[in-house]
Design an enzyme around this catalytic site. Sequence first.
Site, PDB file in Angstrom:
ATOM      1  N   ASP A  10       0.832  -1.212   0.044  1.00 54.91           N
ATOM      2  CA  ASP A  10       0.126   0.083  -0.004  1.00 54.91           C
ATOM      3  C   ASP A  10       1.021   1.103   0.102  1.00 54.91           C
ATOM      4  OD1 ASP A  10      -2.432   1.731   0.367  1.00 54.91           O
ATOM      5  OD2 ASP A  10      -1.819   1.840   2.546  1.00 54.91           O
ATOM      6  N   SER A  11       0.262   2.359  -0.380  1.00 52.97           N
ATOM      7  CA  SER A  11       1.042   3.496  -0.268  1.00 52.97           C
ATOM      8  C   SER A  11       1.555   4.005   1.212  1.00 52.97           C
ATOM      9  CB  SER A  11       0.257   4.875  -0.785  1.00 52.97           C
ATOM     10  OG  SER A  11      -0.966   4.740   0.219  1.00 52.97           O
ATOM     11  N   TYR A  42      -0.492   8.503  -2.527  1.00 53.42           N
ATOM     12  CA  TYR A  42      -0.670   8.028  -3.791  1.00 53.42           C
ATOM     13  C   TYR A  42      -1.843   8.884  -4.547  1.00 53.42           C
ATOM     14  CZ  TYR A  42       2.953   4.476  -3.618  1.00 53.42           C
ATOM     15  OH  TYR A  42       4.086   3.459  -3.412  1.00 53.42           O
ATOM     16  N   GLY A  43      -2.770   9.046  -3.700  1.00 49.26           N
ATOM     17  CA  GLY A  43      -4.213   9.360  -4.153  1.00 49.26           C
ATOM     18  C   GLY A  43      -4.227  10.557  -5.007  1.00 49.26           C
ATOM     19  N   CYS A  73      -4.317  -1.413  -1.964  1.00 50.91           N
ATOM     20  CA  CYS A  73      -4.372   0.104  -1.975  1.00 50.91           C
ATOM     21  C   CYS A  73      -5.350   0.301  -3.242  1.00 50.91           C
ATOM     22  CB  CYS A  73      -3.137   0.831  -2.385  1.00 50.91           C
ATOM     23  SG  CYS A  73      -3.233   2.532  -2.661  1.00 50.91           S
ATOM     24  N   ASN A  74      -6.545   1.058  -2.736  1.00 50.07           N
ATOM     25  CA  ASN A  74      -7.613   1.276  -3.887  1.00 50.07           C
ATOM     26  C   ASN A  74      -6.968   2.178  -4.795  1.00 50.07           C
ATOM     27  OD1 ASN A  74     -10.627   0.604  -2.729  1.00 50.07           O
ATOM     28  ND2 ASN A  74      -9.230   0.995  -1.144  1.00 50.07           N
ATOM     29  N   THR A  75      -6.120   3.030  -4.591  1.00 45.06           N
ATOM     30  CA  THR A  75      -5.496   4.023  -5.769  1.00 45.06           C
ATOM     31  C   THR A  75      -4.889   3.184  -6.596  1.00 45.06           C
ATOM     32  OG1 THR A  75      -5.543   5.833  -4.196  1.00 45.06           O
ATOM     33  CG2 THR A  75      -4.158   6.121  -5.971  1.00 45.06           C
ATOM     34  N   THR A 188      -8.492   2.312   1.466  1.00 43.19           N
ATOM     35  CA  THR A 188      -7.930   1.733   2.635  1.00 43.19           C
ATOM     36  C   THR A 188      -8.339   2.431   3.964  1.00 43.19           C
ATOM     37  OG1 THR A 188      -5.749   2.719   2.252  1.00 43.19           O
ATOM     38  CG2 THR A 188      -6.402   0.701   1.473  1.00 43.19           C
TER      39      THR A 188
HETATM   40  N1  DGL Z   1      -4.078   3.687   0.350  1.00 42.54           N
HETATM   41  C1  DGL Z   1      -4.706   4.763  -0.524  1.00 42.54           C
HETATM   42  C2  DGL Z   1      -5.922   4.179  -1.198  1.00 42.54           C
HETATM   43  O1  DGL Z   1      -6.641   3.064  -0.814  1.00 42.54           O
HETATM   44  C3  DGL Z   1      -5.103   6.028   0.171  1.00 42.54           C
HETATM   45  C4  DGL Z   1      -3.866   6.928   0.736  1.00 42.54           C
HETATM   46  C5  DGL Z   1      -3.259   7.430  -0.368  1.00 42.54           C
HETATM   47  O2  DGL Z   1      -3.731   8.374  -1.022  1.00 42.54           O
HETATM   48  O3  DGL Z   1      -2.021   7.097  -0.637  1.00 42.54           O
HETATM   49  O4  DGL Z   1      -6.395   4.764  -1.954  1.00 42.54           O
END
Ligand code: DGL
Length: 269
Positions: A10-11, A42-43, A73-75, A188
Site C-alpha cells: 500500500d502507499s 498516492y491518491g 491500495c484502492n488508488t 483503505t
Molecule cells: N491507500 C490509499 C487508497 O486506498 C489511500 C492513501 C493514499 O492516497 O495514498 O487509495
Amino acid sequence: MNNKAIGLFDSGVGGLTVLKALLQELPRENYIYLGDTARLPYGTKSKETIIRYALQCTEKLMENDLKMLVVACNTVSSVALPSITEKYPHIQIVGVVEPGAEAACQSTKNNHIAVLGTESTIKGKAYDKAILAINPKAVITGKPCPLFVGMAEEGILKGHLAEEMAKHYLKDILKQEHIPDTIVLGCTHFPLLKEAIQNVVGKDIHLVDSAQTTAKKVHAMLISSNALSDRAEGTIHFLTTDDIAKFRAVGEPFLGFSLNSSHVELVDL
Ligand code: DGL
C-alpha cells in the site's frame, strides 16, 4: 508453494485494514507487507507516478518467494493494476476494486451506488467499470474525499469533526433525486471513519468495505490453486520506506493490534 508468502503493498499504513481482514480469514499464511510511507499519499499523484511507484513496490516484494500479490491500495488497484499484471504475468495478483465492486452489486437494491475514494481513484473510474461490468443498470456517483486520509492517520475518526467532514463530502450525494442505497468505502483509510460516515448517511445506506471481500477472494483463489498454507501458524514481516516508529504508531489502529513487538524493516525502493 503452499508455505510461500503472500505479499501485500500500500502507499502507507492503509493497506493494514486489508491485512487485518486477511489475518482473520487466513491466519495460517505468511505475509510480507510493504507500506511506502515515505511517498504517501498516492491518491493525489498522477497516473504515471502511481504506476512507477506501484512497479517499484512490486519489484521490492518480488525479491521474496511469493505465491500471491495483494494490491492493498484502492488508488493503485484503480490506476496501476493492468501495468503490474502485464509486468508480472506469472503470479496471481489480487486488487481491492473488483471485490469491492462485487460487494456493492450484491448490496444495492435500487441500483444507485456511490463510491468514495481518493482523487486518482475517482478520476480513474475503475470502480465504475467494475460495477457496470457486473450490473449494467447501476448508476454510480464518485466522490473524492482526500481529507479523510489525513484524518484517519491523525486519529480523527469519530465525533463532531469527523461527522462535519463527512457531511461536507456527502451533502451533494444525499441531495440527489435518487439517493444511493450503497456507498463503497473505496479507500483503505475510510473504514476507520465508518461510524462517522454511517451517522451522517443514516442506517438505511449500506457501507461497503472491500477489505473483507478481498480477503474472501484471496481465500477462494488459494483453494482453487491448491495453495493454502499447511502451517499451524503464519508469520508477518513488515517493510516501510520511512520512520519505523511512526509506521508502528500510525499503523496500530488500522491493524487493530500493537506493532511494537513486530519486526518492521526500513527499505529503500
Ligand atoms: N491507500 C490509499 C487508497 O486506498 C489511500 C492513501 C493514499 O492516497 O495514498 O487509495
